[in-house]
Design an enzyme around this catalytic site. Structure first.
Site, short mmCIF file in Angstrom:
data_model
loop_
_atom_site.label_atom_id
_atom_site.label_comp_id
_atom_site.label_asym_id
_atom_site.label_seq_id
_atom_site.Cartn_x
_atom_site.Cartn_y
_atom_site.Cartn_z
N CYS A 175 0.99 -1.16 -0.03
CA CYS A 175 -0.03 -0.05 -0.05
C CYS A 175 0.79 1.29 -0.14
O CYS A 175 1.60 1.34 -0.97
CB CYS A 175 -0.91 -0.11 1.35
SG CYS A 175 -2.08 1.09 1.28
N ASP A 222 -9.31 -3.72 -6.83
CA ASP A 222 -8.62 -2.42 -6.53
C ASP A 222 -8.61 -1.22 -7.52
O ASP A 222 -7.59 -0.91 -8.07
CB ASP A 222 -7.07 -2.43 -6.06
CG ASP A 222 -6.67 -1.74 -5.12
OD1 ASP A 222 -7.20 -0.51 -4.99
OD2 ASP A 222 -5.36 -1.92 -4.67
N HIS A 253 -7.71 -4.71 -2.45
CA HIS A 253 -6.69 -4.19 -1.87
C HIS A 253 -6.05 -4.68 -0.67
O HIS A 253 -7.12 -5.14 0.03
CB HIS A 253 -6.95 -2.81 -1.76
CG HIS A 253 -5.76 -1.90 -1.35
ND1 HIS A 253 -4.79 -1.29 -2.05
CD2 HIS A 253 -5.54 -1.34 -0.13
CE1 HIS A 253 -3.90 -0.38 -1.53
NE2 HIS A 253 -4.24 -0.53 -0.19
#
Length: 285
Positions: A175, A222, A253
């Protein structure tokens, strides 16, 4: 679970939504406050699931370490093989909640696979990662981006300086850390491999600066992050950068994060991790 709810949680964890605002919108989607509160345990992380490799594992040694940063001390969690030898090094970069139990477990997984792993704490200049995740997220808005990049570049230097190091370094990020992993690929000419999980892509023009092997992992659902894939991949191809890019259909995600019950995808996580270790073996062993 309704994809709109998962998207809302993703927005909450990445954009400046207050918890009250998030809960209000969650209640609207769930059909009431009680239903929203019942959903929370399935959305928020549970660190009871974040210890796949124990700190007491016979094959590894763990310790808290400090190293010089850009104008302030840096700290982190280091895991390494117990057996004497020279090993490749991996800088592990956390999500936008700071250095938490899940990230430390990732470091232990890397060490168990036969590498020195440093999970550096981006919030060290602010006294370290607080236990409250909302407080940690708020601190990320205060990070000086150029200094932060330098801090992690210095983390790579620190790993090379370790007596157990063979001098070869890689990075892996998730991330927020995935975006930083891409930036380290751009800014470190000696980096051997950069692995980015669902991380924001760098500017396409910067791809030509990359010398490392790049491995990219994305969840098929995502949409926010995946919007940047085409331009980045085209730039990597144009620059002749060696890379691998994988999109895991049906995965969210943060699909590797086994402390996030709704988003964790064990099949995608297993395959992605196997691919990651293959690259580490090829590039830094």
């Amino acid at each position: 679970m309704d994809q709109r709810i998962i998207n809302l949680f993703d927005e909450y964890t990445h954009k400046p939504l207050t918890r009250d605002h998030f809960l209000k919108r969650l209640a609207e989607l769930a059909g009431g406050t009680s239903a929203a509160l019942a959903l929370l345990p399935f959305l928020e992380v549970n660190y009871a699931n974040a210890a796949t490799i124990a700190e007491s594992d016979d094959d590894i040694v763990v310790e808290d370490v400090k190293f010089d940063g850009d104008g302030s001390p840096m700290g982190g969690y280091l895991a390494r093989p117990k057996k004497p030898g020279k090993y490749g090094s991996v800088l592990v970069i956390h999500e936008n909640r700071g250095l938490n139990p899940h990230t430390k477990d990732i470091a232990r997984r890397v060490a168990k696979a036969g590498y020195i792993a440093l999970a550096a704490d981006a919030l060290a200049p602010f006294g370290g990662t607080p236990e409250n995740e909302d407080e940690a997220r708020a601190l990320f808005a205060k990070i000086d981006a150029p200094k932060n990049l330098n801090n992690f570049l210095k983390g790579l230097d620190y790993l090379k300086s370790r007596p157990e190091s063979n001098g070869k370094t890689a990075c892996i990020g998730f991330c927020w850390g995935g975006a930083l992993s891409n930036q380290l690929a751009v800014h470190s000419p000696t980096l051997k491999a950069a692995v980015a999980y669902y991380g924001r892509q760098p500017e396409a023009a910067d791809a030509a600066k990359i010398k490392a092997f790049v491995q990219l992992h994305y969840g098929g659902l995502d949409e926010r992050i995946n919007a940047g894939i085409p331009a980045y991949e085209a730039a990597l191809k144009a620059a002749g950068v060696k890379y691998e890019l994988y999109v895991y259909e049906g995965a969210q995600h943060a699909f590797l994060n086994d402390s996030a019950p709704t988003r964790y995808n064990p099949e995608a996580a297993k395959l992605a991790w196997e691919r990651t270790l293959t690259i580490f073996k090829a590039q830094i062993s």
